[in-house]
Design a protein around this motif. Structure first.
Motif, PDB file in Angstrom:
ATOM      1  N   ASP A   1      67.966  89.276 138.134  1.00 57.94           N
ATOM      2  CA  ASP A   1      66.995  89.265 139.212  1.00 57.94           C
ATOM      3  C   ASP A   1      66.046  88.093 138.980  1.00 57.94           C
ATOM      4  O   ASP A   1      65.913  87.613 137.852  1.00 57.94           O
ATOM      5  CB  ASP A   1      66.230  90.602 139.173  1.00 57.94           C
ATOM      6  CG  ASP A   1      65.350  90.814 140.378  1.00 57.94           C
ATOM      7  OD1 ASP A   1      65.846  91.371 141.371  1.00 57.94           O
ATOM      8  OD2 ASP A   1      64.169  90.439 140.315  1.00 57.94           O
ATOM      9  N   ASP A   2      65.378  87.640 140.015  1.00 54.39           N
ATOM     10  CA  ASP A   2      64.454  86.502 139.883  1.00 54.39           C
ATOM     11  C   ASP A   2      63.119  86.876 139.245  1.00 54.39           C
ATOM     12  O   ASP A   2      62.327  85.995 138.924  1.00 54.39           O
ATOM     13  CB  ASP A   2      64.191  85.864 141.247  1.00 54.39           C
ATOM     14  CG  ASP A   2      65.404  85.110 141.766  1.00 54.39           C
ATOM     15  OD1 ASP A   2      66.264  84.737 140.945  1.00 54.39           O
ATOM     16  OD2 ASP A   2      65.483  84.898 142.991  1.00 54.39           O
ATOM     17  N   HIS A   3      62.848  88.154 139.069  1.00 54.59           N
ATOM     18  CA  HIS A   3      61.584  88.565 138.451  1.00 54.59           C
ATOM     19  C   HIS A   3      61.482  88.033 137.018  1.00 54.59           C
ATOM     20  O   HIS A   3      62.473  88.052 136.282  1.00 54.59           O
ATOM     21  CB  HIS A   3      61.474  90.089 138.391  1.00 54.59           C
ATOM     22  CG  HIS A   3      61.154  90.722 139.699  1.00 54.59           C
ATOM     23  ND1 HIS A   3      62.140  91.155 140.548  1.00 54.59           N
ATOM     24  CD2 HIS A   3      59.983  91.003 140.293  1.00 54.59           C
ATOM     25  CE1 HIS A   3      61.575  91.695 141.622  1.00 54.59           C
ATOM     26  NE2 HIS A   3      60.268  91.611 141.494  1.00 54.59           N
TER      27      HIS A   3
ATOM     28  N   GLY B   1      51.209  84.511 127.473  1.00 57.15           N
ATOM     29  CA  GLY B   1      50.669  83.506 126.578  1.00 57.15           C
ATOM     30  C   GLY B   1      51.142  82.101 126.900  1.00 57.15           C
ATOM     31  O   GLY B   1      52.092  81.885 127.622  1.00 57.15           O
ATOM     32  N   VAL B   2      50.406  81.166 126.366  1.00 60.24           N
ATOM     33  CA  VAL B   2      50.745  79.757 126.491  1.00 60.24           C
ATOM     34  C   VAL B   2      50.756  79.177 125.095  1.00 60.24           C
ATOM     35  O   VAL B   2      49.851  79.421 124.302  1.00 60.24           O
ATOM     36  CB  VAL B   2      49.726  79.018 127.393  1.00 60.24           C
ATOM     37  CG1 VAL B   2      49.998  77.531 127.402  1.00 60.24           C
ATOM     38  CG2 VAL B   2      49.763  79.580 128.807  1.00 60.24           C
TER      39      VAL B   2
ATOM     40  N   VAL C   1      56.196  83.712 125.619  1.00 61.93           N
ATOM     41  CA  VAL C   1      57.212  84.738 125.859  1.00 61.93           C
ATOM     42  C   VAL C   1      57.527  84.754 127.354  1.00 61.93           C
ATOM     43  O   VAL C   1      56.613  84.682 128.176  1.00 61.93           O
ATOM     44  CB  VAL C   1      56.707  86.138 125.438  1.00 61.93           C
ATOM     45  CG1 VAL C   1      57.704  87.217 125.814  1.00 61.93           C
ATOM     46  CG2 VAL C   1      56.376  86.182 123.962  1.00 61.93           C
ATOM     47  N   ARG C   2      58.792  84.823 127.676  1.00 60.39           N
ATOM     48  CA  ARG C   2      59.193  85.023 129.067  1.00 60.39           C
ATOM     49  C   ARG C   2      60.271  86.099 129.081  1.00 60.39           C
ATOM     50  O   ARG C   2      61.276  85.987 128.396  1.00 60.39           O
ATOM     51  CB  ARG C   2      59.739  83.749 129.696  1.00 60.39           C
ATOM     52  CG  ARG C   2      60.198  84.003 131.153  1.00 60.39           C
ATOM     53  CD  ARG C   2      60.767  82.773 131.826  1.00 60.39           C
ATOM     54  NE  ARG C   2      59.742  81.768 131.968  1.00 60.39           N
ATOM     55  CZ  ARG C   2      59.955  80.463 131.793  1.00 60.39           C
ATOM     56  NH1 ARG C   2      61.147  80.021 131.467  1.00 60.39           N
ATOM     57  NH2 ARG C   2      58.978  79.602 131.942  1.00 60.39           N
ATOM     58  N   MET C   3      60.036  87.125 129.859  1.00 55.93           N
ATOM     59  CA  MET C   3      61.014  88.203 130.008  1.00 55.93           C
ATOM     60  C   MET C   3      61.733  88.020 131.347  1.00 55.93           C
ATOM     61  O   MET C   3      61.090  87.793 132.370  1.00 55.93           O
ATOM     62  CB  MET C   3      60.315  89.562 129.986  1.00 55.93           C
ATOM     63  CG  MET C   3      59.637  89.876 128.664  1.00 55.93           C
ATOM     64  SD  MET C   3      58.639  91.378 128.735  1.00 55.93           S
ATOM     65  CE  MET C   3      59.911  92.606 128.905  1.00 55.93           C
TER      66      MET C   3
ATOM     67  N   SER D   1      54.262  95.108 133.498  1.00 57.12           N
ATOM     68  CA  SER D   1      53.253  94.067 133.236  1.00 57.12           C
ATOM     69  C   SER D   1      51.919  94.698 132.852  1.00 57.12           C
ATOM     70  O   SER D   1      51.262  94.249 131.904  1.00 57.12           O
ATOM     71  CB  SER D   1      53.056  93.185 134.463  1.00 57.12           C
ATOM     72  OG  SER D   1      54.235  92.537 134.820  1.00 57.12           O
ATOM     73  N   LYS D   2      51.530  95.718 133.567  1.00 48.89           N
ATOM     74  CA  LYS D   2      50.268  96.403 133.265  1.00 48.89           C
ATOM     75  C   LYS D   2      50.297  97.010 131.867  1.00 48.89           C
ATOM     76  O   LYS D   2      49.325  96.893 131.111  1.00 48.89           O
ATOM     77  CB  LYS D   2      49.991  97.494 134.309  1.00 48.89           C
ATOM     78  CG  LYS D   2      49.640  96.970 135.678  1.00 48.89           C
ATOM     79  CD  LYS D   2      49.474  98.130 136.648  1.00 48.89           C
ATOM     80  CE  LYS D   2      49.263  97.676 138.058  1.00 48.89           C
ATOM     81  NZ  LYS D   2      49.182  98.829 138.999  1.00 48.89           N
TER      82      LYS D   2
END
Length: 144
Positions: free
Chosen positions: A96-98, A103-104, A114-116, A137-138
């Motif tokens: 899915d595109d989500h 963080g940076v 991190v990218r999920m 996310s919350k």
């Protein structure tokens, strides 16, 4: 002997190995051949033709070669997600595109730490997918 001399995990591991082999070390000329008649994604909404102009139609020789080199560089930088791809397909999930970024990385501009990425069951509605990512996310942000 009725048992197979391999497991489902063995099948997945071999499929991942073959997927990786098929997607690494791209042929530079092959990249250009594949681009030639492929539409440029961002232009499909800008023209009446839903396909849009192809790379070969829209670019001159120098521009085409520059784009071809950039694609070759991106393919060379791609990480091996073969095991994930095989496992997602075997589990019947669809990507899915989500995404959820956290963080940076200091000193790297806007590179996330991190990218999920998400994959869902095909019957999960778009609204349910949106809701899941928002709620996750919350939870993640509350607990950092």
């Amino acid at each position: 002997m009725t048992e197979k001399p391999y497991t489902d995990d063995d099948l997945r591991a071999e499929a991942a190995r073959q997927h990786y082999t098929a997607t690494t070390d791209p042929d530079f000329m092959g990249i250009g051949e594949q681009m030639q008649d492929s539409p440029i994604e961002s232009t499909t909404a800008l023209v009446d033709n839903p396909v849009g102009p192809t790379w070969g139609e829209a670019l001159g020789d120098d521009e085409f070669e520059a784009a071809q080199r950039a694609i070759d560089d991106l393919l060379g930088q791609a990480v091996d997600v073969s095991d994930w791809a095989i496992s997602l397909g075997a589990d019947g999930l669809e990507p899915d595109d989500h995404t959820l970024q956290l963080g940076v990385d200091p000193g790297s501009g806007d590179q996330p730490r991190v990218r999920m990425h998400f994959a869902f069951h095909p019957e999960m509605t778009s609204a349910d997918r949106d809701s899941f990512v928002v709620e996750l996310s919350k939870v993640v942000l509350r607990n950092l």
